[in-house]
Scaffold this motif. Sequence first.
Motif, PDB file in Angstrom:
ATOM      1  N   LEU A 107       0.831  -1.208   0.000  1.00 28.44           N
ATOM      2  CA  LEU A 107       0.000   0.000   0.000  1.00 28.44           C
ATOM      3  C   LEU A 107       0.864   1.255   0.000  1.00 28.44           C
ATOM      4  O   LEU A 107       0.550   2.248  -0.683  1.00 28.44           O
ATOM      5  CB  LEU A 107      -0.933   0.009   1.206  1.00 28.44           C
ATOM      6  CG  LEU A 107      -2.024  -1.063   1.239  1.00 28.44           C
ATOM      7  CD1 LEU A 107      -2.772  -1.028   2.570  1.00 28.44           C
ATOM      8  CD2 LEU A 107      -2.999  -0.894   0.078  1.00 28.44           C
ATOM      9  N   GLN A 108       1.951   1.228   0.772  1.00 24.31           N
ATOM     10  CA  GLN A 108       2.866   2.372   0.812  1.00 24.31           C
ATOM     11  C   GLN A 108       3.459   2.630  -0.572  1.00 24.31           C
ATOM     12  O   GLN A 108       3.534   3.790  -1.025  1.00 24.31           O
ATOM     13  CB  GLN A 108       3.982   2.110   1.822  1.00 24.31           C
ATOM     14  CG  GLN A 108       4.982   3.252   1.934  1.00 24.31           C
ATOM     15  CD  GLN A 108       6.090   2.972   2.931  1.00 24.31           C
ATOM     16  OE1 GLN A 108       5.963   2.090   3.791  1.00 24.31           O
ATOM     17  NE2 GLN A 108       7.190   3.681   2.813  1.00 24.31           N
ATOM     18  N   GLU A 110       2.195   1.697  -3.471  1.00 26.58           N
ATOM     19  CA  GLU A 110       1.136   2.104  -4.395  1.00 26.58           C
ATOM     20  C   GLU A 110       0.719   3.559  -4.182  1.00 26.58           C
ATOM     21  O   GLU A 110       0.472   4.296  -5.145  1.00 26.58           O
ATOM     22  CB  GLU A 110      -0.062   1.157  -4.226  1.00 26.58           C
ATOM     23  CG  GLU A 110       0.249  -0.248  -4.695  1.00 26.58           C
ATOM     24  CD  GLU A 110      -0.670  -1.297  -4.103  1.00 26.58           C
ATOM     25  OE1 GLU A 110      -0.651  -2.432  -4.600  1.00 26.58           O
ATOM     26  OE2 GLU A 110      -1.407  -0.996  -3.130  1.00 26.58           O
ATOM     27  N   GLN A 111       0.661   3.972  -2.925  1.00 25.04           N
ATOM     28  CA  GLN A 111       0.315   5.364  -2.651  1.00 25.04           C
ATOM     29  C   GLN A 111       1.407   6.295  -3.173  1.00 25.04           C
ATOM     30  O   GLN A 111       1.112   7.358  -3.732  1.00 25.04           O
ATOM     31  CB  GLN A 111       0.106   5.572  -1.159  1.00 25.04           C
ATOM     32  CG  GLN A 111      -0.383   6.978  -0.797  1.00 25.04           C
ATOM     33  CD  GLN A 111      -0.746   7.106   0.663  1.00 25.04           C
ATOM     34  OE1 GLN A 111      -0.080   6.545   1.538  1.00 25.04           O
ATOM     35  NE2 GLN A 111      -1.822   7.813   0.958  1.00 25.04           N
ATOM     36  N   TYR A 112       2.652   5.894  -3.019  1.00 28.54           N
ATOM     37  CA  TYR A 112       3.761   6.724  -3.470  1.00 28.54           C
ATOM     38  C   TYR A 112       3.696   6.952  -4.983  1.00 28.54           C
ATOM     39  O   TYR A 112       3.990   8.060  -5.458  1.00 28.54           O
ATOM     40  CB  TYR A 112       5.094   6.079  -3.093  1.00 28.54           C
ATOM     41  CG  TYR A 112       6.293   6.898  -3.504  1.00 28.54           C
ATOM     42  CD1 TYR A 112       6.776   7.909  -2.676  1.00 28.54           C
ATOM     43  CD2 TYR A 112       6.931   6.676  -4.727  1.00 28.54           C
ATOM     44  CE1 TYR A 112       7.869   8.685  -3.054  1.00 28.54           C
ATOM     45  CE2 TYR A 112       8.020   7.450  -5.115  1.00 28.54           C
ATOM     46  CZ  TYR A 112       8.480   8.452  -4.276  1.00 28.54           C
ATOM     47  OH  TYR A 112       9.554   9.229  -4.668  1.00 28.54           O
ATOM     48  N   PRO A 116      -4.919   6.491  -5.760  1.00 30.77           N
ATOM     49  CA  PRO A 116      -5.683   7.377  -4.873  1.00 30.77           C
ATOM     50  C   PRO A 116      -5.894   6.764  -3.487  1.00 30.77           C
ATOM     51  O   PRO A 116      -6.156   5.565  -3.356  1.00 30.77           O
ATOM     52  CB  PRO A 116      -7.015   7.545  -5.610  1.00 30.77           C
ATOM     53  CG  PRO A 116      -6.682   7.319  -7.045  1.00 30.77           C
ATOM     54  CD  PRO A 116      -5.623   6.259  -7.047  1.00 30.77           C
ATOM     55  N   THR A 117      -5.754   7.577  -2.462  1.00 30.33           N
ATOM     56  CA  THR A 117      -5.864   7.112  -1.080  1.00 30.33           C
ATOM     57  C   THR A 117      -7.182   6.413  -0.812  1.00 30.33           C
ATOM     58  O   THR A 117      -7.229   5.390  -0.108  1.00 30.33           O
ATOM     59  CB  THR A 117      -5.697   8.294  -0.102  1.00 30.33           C
ATOM     60  OG1 THR A 117      -4.426   8.913  -0.329  1.00 30.33           O
ATOM     61  CG2 THR A 117      -5.769   7.829   1.339  1.00 30.33           C
ATOM     62  N   ASP A 118      -8.272   6.931  -1.383  1.00 30.35           N
ATOM     63  CA  ASP A 118      -9.584   6.334  -1.116  1.00 30.35           C
ATOM     64  C   ASP A 118      -9.802   5.017  -1.852  1.00 30.35           C
ATOM     65  O   ASP A 118     -10.812   4.354  -1.652  1.00 30.35           O
ATOM     66  CB  ASP A 118     -10.707   7.325  -1.452  1.00 30.35           C
ATOM     67  CG  ASP A 118     -10.712   7.741  -2.920  1.00 30.35           C
ATOM     68  OD1 ASP A 118      -9.750   7.400  -3.658  1.00 30.35           O
ATOM     69  OD2 ASP A 118     -11.675   8.407  -3.346  1.00 30.35           O
ATOM     70  N   GLU A 119      -8.839   4.608  -2.694  1.00 38.96           N
ATOM     71  CA  GLU A 119      -8.950   3.334  -3.401  1.00 38.96           C
ATOM     72  C   GLU A 119      -8.002   2.275  -2.853  1.00 38.96           C
ATOM     73  O   GLU A 119      -8.126   1.099  -3.195  1.00 38.96           O
ATOM     74  CB  GLU A 119      -8.655   3.523  -4.896  1.00 38.96           C
ATOM     75  CG  GLU A 119      -9.655   4.400  -5.632  1.00 38.96           C
ATOM     76  CD  GLU A 119      -9.330   4.489  -7.120  1.00 38.96           C
ATOM     77  OE1 GLU A 119      -8.617   3.599  -7.634  1.00 38.96           O
ATOM     78  OE2 GLU A 119      -9.783   5.447  -7.772  1.00 38.96           O
ATOM     79  N   LEU A 120      -7.074   2.671  -1.993  1.00 39.07           N
ATOM     80  CA  LEU A 120      -5.977   1.787  -1.620  1.00 39.07           C
ATOM     81  C   LEU A 120      -6.439   0.440  -1.077  1.00 39.07           C
ATOM     82  O   LEU A 120      -5.928  -0.603  -1.476  1.00 39.07           O
ATOM     83  CB  LEU A 120      -5.071   2.482  -0.597  1.00 39.07           C
ATOM     84  CG  LEU A 120      -4.101   3.521  -1.151  1.00 39.07           C
ATOM     85  CD1 LEU A 120      -3.419   4.272  -0.006  1.00 39.07           C
ATOM     86  CD2 LEU A 120      -3.043   2.865  -2.039  1.00 39.07           C
ATOM     87  N   ARG A 126      -7.480  -1.180  -8.680  1.00 43.09           N
ATOM     88  CA  ARG A 126      -7.379   0.176  -8.158  1.00 43.09           C
ATOM     89  C   ARG A 126      -6.456   1.014  -9.030  1.00 43.09           C
ATOM     90  O   ARG A 126      -5.543   0.495  -9.663  1.00 43.09           O
ATOM     91  CB  ARG A 126      -6.839   0.146  -6.719  1.00 43.09           C
ATOM     92  CG  ARG A 126      -7.723  -0.655  -5.769  1.00 43.09           C
ATOM     93  CD  ARG A 126      -6.920  -1.239  -4.624  1.00 43.09           C
ATOM     94  NE  ARG A 126      -5.760  -1.942  -5.113  1.00 43.09           N
ATOM     95  CZ  ARG A 126      -4.523  -1.816  -4.600  1.00 43.09           C
ATOM     96  NH1 ARG A 126      -4.309  -1.021  -3.569  1.00 43.09           N
ATOM     97  NH2 ARG A 126      -3.517  -2.485  -5.093  1.00 43.09           N
TER      98      ARG A 126
END
Length: 227
Positions: A107-108, A110-112, A116-120, A126
């Motif tokens: 997740l870290q 992918e967020q980087y 989008p945070t709301d899809e993680l 996603r």
Amino acid sequence: MKTIITLLLVLMLAFALTQCTEHILNPNNDWTAGDEWFDVRDGQSYNTVQIGDQIWMAEDLNYDSKGSLIYGLDTSNADIYGRLYLWETAQNVCPEGWHLPSDGEWLQLEQYIGVPTDELIIEDLRGTNEGGLLKETGTEHWHSPNEGGLDSYGFCVLPGGLFDYLFVDFEYLGFYGLFWTTADSIWNDKVPLGCLRVFDYERGGIHRYYDRKSHCLSVRCVKDRTQ
């Protein structure tokens, strides 16, 4: 004089060989992210990459361990795609100093790269083309169209497929790259599931979901954090 010269040459050769051996046996000697890393267990080397503050192997693990096998039992596949591992084996198969990433570590990452945070934490596809940013370019190994394959970070995801022990079958080489995490769950109070990531040939996002531990999937190792 010849005896002295010969002795010096022997000593120089021995010293050189020792230095080479020390480099292989001490993979962290002068090692930084982006260099090759040597697995002392079998001498294999792996490209590495830093993304954000994480350091990842940029190749799939190819360590021969109980609970693993090569796609199609064809050794040439191991050189490209590494080996496939059962979930239980995957938990401890990474070499010392590295480990199987948790769901949170994926997740870290992918967020980087922009998911989008709301899809993680959705258990589905996603993002838009964040998976494409991590996939190898072109169609040498990926089935066409390898949607969005840009390999912008040098992570070089490959479509290593899977082996399914339930149906005793190899599937999806060239179509899907599937990777275990440390997370797991139980379905219907009976079926043990492992959390995985899936990259596919016709979509640019990244799938996150749980599936049966009877699959053998690829493994990417992430570097242990140093304090």
